[in-house]
Design a protein around this motif. Structure first.
Motif, mmCIF file in Angstrom:
data_model
loop_
_atom_site.group_PDB
_atom_site.id
_atom_site.type_symbol
_atom_site.label_atom_id
_atom_site.label_comp_id
_atom_site.label_asym_id
_atom_site.label_seq_id
_atom_site.Cartn_x
_atom_site.Cartn_y
_atom_site.Cartn_z
ATOM 1 N N LEU A 197 47.028 84.475 7.243
ATOM 2 C CA LEU A 197 45.514 85.074 7.503
ATOM 3 C C LEU A 197 44.453 83.694 7.670
ATOM 4 C CD1 LEU A 197 44.892 88.077 5.541
ATOM 5 C CD2 LEU A 197 44.838 88.207 8.180
ATOM 6 N N ARG A 198 44.746 82.704 6.912
ATOM 7 C CA ARG A 198 44.010 81.607 6.617
ATOM 8 C C ARG A 198 43.098 81.723 5.717
ATOM 9 N NH1 ARG A 198 45.482 76.655 10.246
ATOM 10 N NH2 ARG A 198 48.016 77.690 10.647
ATOM 11 N N ASP A 199 43.272 83.167 4.260
ATOM 12 C CA ASP A 199 41.701 83.780 4.674
ATOM 13 C C ASP A 199 41.906 83.586 2.860
ATOM 14 O OD1 ASP A 199 39.661 84.121 2.853
ATOM 15 O OD2 ASP A 199 39.000 85.275 4.985
ATOM 16 N N ALA A 200 42.421 82.738 1.573
ATOM 17 C CA ALA A 200 42.412 83.676 -0.198
ATOM 18 C C ALA A 200 42.356 84.327 0.071
ATOM 19 C CB ALA A 200 42.216 82.287 -0.719
ATOM 20 N N ALA A 201 41.027 84.909 -0.193
ATOM 21 C CA ALA A 201 40.709 86.309 -0.659
ATOM 22 C C ALA A 201 41.368 87.338 0.212
ATOM 23 C CB ALA A 201 39.169 86.438 -0.856
ATOM 24 N N LEU A 202 40.934 87.128 1.722
ATOM 25 C CA LEU A 202 41.504 88.209 2.193
ATOM 26 C C LEU A 202 43.154 88.798 2.159
ATOM 27 C CD1 LEU A 202 40.450 87.946 6.252
ATOM 28 C CD2 LEU A 202 39.907 90.024 5.303
ATOM 29 N N ALA A 203 43.727 87.551 2.048
ATOM 30 C CA ALA A 203 45.667 87.456 1.385
ATOM 31 C C ALA A 203 45.731 88.133 -0.242
ATOM 32 C CB ALA A 203 45.712 85.697 2.105
ATOM 33 N N GLU A 204 44.903 87.443 -0.658
ATOM 34 C CA GLU A 204 45.281 88.321 -1.771
ATOM 35 C C GLU A 204 44.492 89.977 -1.928
ATOM 36 O OE1 GLU A 204 42.875 87.327 -5.097
ATOM 37 O OE2 GLU A 204 43.713 84.666 -5.016
ATOM 38 N N ASP A 205 43.946 90.169 -0.690
ATOM 39 C CA ASP A 205 43.451 91.583 -0.925
ATOM 40 C C ASP A 205 44.064 92.466 -0.566
ATOM 41 O OD1 ASP A 205 41.228 91.154 -2.501
ATOM 42 O OD2 ASP A 205 39.602 91.914 -0.556
ATOM 43 N N ALA A 206 45.019 91.895 0.637
ATOM 44 C CA ALA A 206 45.944 92.676 1.095
ATOM 45 C C ALA A 206 47.490 92.914 0.781
ATOM 46 C CB ALA A 206 46.712 91.222 3.049
ATOM 47 N N VAL A 207 48.056 92.095 -0.287
ATOM 48 C CA VAL A 207 48.940 91.821 -1.380
ATOM 49 C C VAL A 207 48.628 92.702 -1.793
ATOM 50 C CG1 VAL A 207 50.395 90.814 -2.532
ATOM 51 C CG2 VAL A 207 49.972 89.530 -0.316
ATOM 52 N N GLN A 208 47.170 93.135 -2.952
ATOM 53 C CA GLN A 208 47.580 94.017 -3.561
ATOM 54 C C GLN A 208 47.060 95.152 -2.993
ATOM 55 O OE1 GLN A 208 43.406 92.841 -5.956
ATOM 56 N NE2 GLN A 208 44.591 92.944 -7.633
ATOM 57 N N GLU A 209 46.862 95.391 -2.228
ATOM 58 C CA GLU A 209 46.994 96.530 -1.428
ATOM 59 C C GLU A 209 48.426 97.257 -1.120
ATOM 60 O OE1 GLU A 209 43.613 97.433 2.013
ATOM 61 O OE2 GLU A 209 42.830 96.642 0.728
ATOM 62 N N ALA A 210 49.242 95.915 -0.403
ATOM 63 C CA ALA A 210 50.291 97.050 -0.007
ATOM 64 C C ALA A 210 51.018 96.720 -1.736
ATOM 65 C CB ALA A 210 50.999 95.319 0.285
ATOM 66 N N LEU A 211 50.574 96.267 -2.897
ATOM 67 C CA LEU A 211 51.611 96.722 -3.991
ATOM 68 C C LEU A 211 51.488 97.855 -4.495
ATOM 69 C CD1 LEU A 211 51.308 92.769 -5.413
ATOM 70 C CD2 LEU A 211 53.275 94.394 -4.778
ATOM 71 N N VAL A 212 49.766 97.843 -4.297
ATOM 72 C CA VAL A 212 48.977 99.534 -4.921
ATOM 73 C C VAL A 212 49.641 100.560 -3.940
ATOM 74 C CG1 VAL A 212 47.255 101.216 -4.346
ATOM 75 C CG2 VAL A 212 47.111 98.405 -5.713
ATOM 76 N N ALA A 213 49.973 100.306 -2.726
ATOM 77 C CA ALA A 213 50.376 101.447 -1.714
ATOM 78 C C ALA A 213 52.582 101.933 -1.633
ATOM 79 C CB ALA A 213 50.187 100.480 0.183
ATOM 80 N N ALA A 214 52.816 100.488 -2.178
ATOM 81 C CA ALA A 214 53.783 100.510 -2.201
ATOM 82 C C ALA A 214 54.326 101.824 -3.608
ATOM 83 C CB ALA A 214 54.203 99.293 -2.325
ATOM 84 N N LEU A 215 53.272 101.282 -4.567
ATOM 85 C CA LEU A 215 54.513 101.630 -5.879
ATOM 86 C C LEU A 215 53.215 103.418 -5.534
ATOM 87 C CD1 LEU A 215 52.627 99.142 -7.930
ATOM 88 C CD2 LEU A 215 54.727 100.015 -7.643
ATOM 89 N N ALA A 216 52.471 103.451 -4.854
ATOM 90 C CA ALA A 216 51.779 104.948 -4.540
ATOM 91 C C ALA A 216 52.824 105.793 -3.908
ATOM 92 C CB ALA A 216 50.297 105.146 -4.273
ATOM 93 N N GLY A 217 53.699 105.224 -3.335
ATOM 94 C CA GLY A 217 54.364 106.127 -2.269
ATOM 95 C C GLY A 217 55.907 106.676 -2.817
ATOM 96 N N GLU A 218 55.958 106.186 -3.978
ATOM 97 C CA GLU A 218 56.883 107.209 -5.125
ATOM 98 C C GLU A 218 58.428 107.204 -4.319
ATOM 99 O OE1 GLU A 218 56.015 110.973 -7.151
ATOM 100 O OE2 GLU A 218 53.968 110.279 -7.055
ATOM 101 N N ARG A 219 58.756 106.508 -3.531
ATOM 102 C CA ARG A 219 59.825 106.453 -3.453
ATOM 103 C C ARG A 219 61.361 105.782 -3.697
ATOM 104 N NH1 ARG A 219 59.984 103.837 3.011
ATOM 105 N NH2 ARG A 219 62.673 103.673 2.141
ATOM 106 N N SER A 220 62.586 106.198 -4.090
ATOM 107 C CA SER A 220 63.067 105.525 -4.346
ATOM 108 C C SER A 220 64.014 103.978 -4.069
ATOM 109 C CB SER A 220 64.120 106.408 -5.256
ATOM 110 O OG SER A 220 64.802 107.548 -4.571
ATOM 111 N N PHE A 221 64.087 103.625 -5.314
ATOM 112 C CA PHE A 221 64.935 102.265 -4.701
ATOM 113 C C PHE A 221 66.390 101.608 -5.067
ATOM 114 C CE2 PHE A 221 60.696 102.355 -3.961
ATOM 115 C CZ PHE A 221 60.084 101.678 -2.166
ATOM 116 N N SER A 222 67.269 101.220 -4.495
ATOM 117 C CA SER A 222 68.336 100.958 -4.731
ATOM 118 C C SER A 222 68.086 99.445 -5.355
ATOM 119 C CB SER A 222 69.757 100.766 -3.584
ATOM 120 O OG SER A 222 69.185 100.367 -2.765
ATOM 121 N N GLY A 223 67.534 99.476 -5.107
ATOM 122 C CA GLY A 223 67.144 98.083 -5.722
ATOM 123 C C GLY A 223 66.076 96.847 -5.504
ATOM 124 N N ARG A 224 66.025 96.071 -6.439
ATOM 125 C CA ARG A 224 64.781 94.768 -6.015
ATOM 126 C C ARG A 224 63.989 94.139 -4.486
ATOM 127 N NH1 ARG A 224 63.298 89.355 -9.245
ATOM 128 N NH2 ARG A 224 61.757 89.261 -8.435
#
Lengths: 68, 179
Positions: free
Chosen positions: B9-36
């Motif tokens: 993205l060549r944009d630090a703020a945009l990149a941080e938002d994107a990663v944060q949103e991805a983490l939140v979305a992943a945690l909200a997904g309530e899927r079970s994972f076999s491993g890290r």
């Protein structure tokens, strides 16, 4: 006859679309005679391999990195 | 992951938002994972989609096909590799890079690789990374960025040659450090 410049374009495009039979034929004939272009092809293959590996490193194999 | 988003993205703020949103979305997904690593793959696939959304939005406001000074410089450098008859100048002829597996094992190589990616002009890099890192088919990249196929081919060829030249200068040729 294909020039080296044209050959580099075909080699790049071959990573994005299947070349036509005639394009392939022209390219192979050129590569058989041209050391520079066959090195160029190997370099293109290397770039693709490096990109794949780069993603694998980002995607799961980067446990040691502090940024993930 | 942040580094990866920044590269795209060549944009630090945009990149941080994107990663944060991805983490939140992943945690909200309530899927079970076999491993890290399964969790990482899942977060990563969400991040990929976020990056694509952002690129889509950016591409509406900037003209990706417009040729900037950097791109024109790269094209001039490329043309200079050839003689008038469009065959390699002897001193510019690509040389062998040795064993790829050996190179890819070197930690230092990856630093040079990232530096070279960052040297690519922004729009050129974006098209290249969509194709090679996010693994879109070329016609999808063109469609997403509203480029013609031939334009896409030109940009990808420019990116590959730029990266090739940068690696050749900074990694494969000992003693030369300029990109």
């Amino acid at each position: 006859m294909l020039t080296c410049k044209d050959a580099t374009r075909l080699m790049s495009e071959s990573q994005d679309r299947p070349l036509s039979v005639s394009e392939k034929l022209q390219l192979e004939v050129h590569l058989a005679m041209c050391r520079g272009c066959s090195n160029f092809r190997e370099q293109m293959n290397f770039l693709r391999l490096a990109c794949r590996r780069f993603m694998q490193r980002r995607n799961g194999d980067d446990d040691g990195s502090s940024s993930s | 992951m942040l580094k990866f988003a920044q590269l795209q993205l060549r944009d630090a703020a945009l990149a941080e938002d994107a990663v944060q949103e991805a983490l939140v979305a992943a945690l909200a997904g309530e899927r079970s994972f076999s491993g890290r690593s399964a969790l990482k793959t899942w977060v990563f696939s969400i991040l990929r989609n976020k990056i694509v959304d952002l690129i889509r939005v950016q591409s509406r406001t900037t003209n990706v096909s417009a040729l900037g000074d950097d791109e024109a410089d790269m094209d001039a450098t490329f043309e200079a590799l050839f003689k008038d008859n469009a065959h390699w100048r002897p001193e510019a002829r690509p040389f062998g890079w040795g064993d790829p597996a050996e190179t890819l094992r070197e930690e230092r190589f990856w630093e040079v690789f990232e530096t070279c990616l960052n040297h690519l002009p922004e729009k050129t890099a974006r098209v290249f990374m969509m194709r090679e890192f996010l693994e879109f088919e070329t016609d999808e990249v063109c469609r997403e960025l509203s480029l013609t196929v031939s334009n896409c081919n030109v940009i990808l060829h420019r990116a590959r040659n730029g990266l090739r030249r940068c690696l050749e200068g900074s990694w494969f040729a000992p003693g030369v450090s300029a990109c």
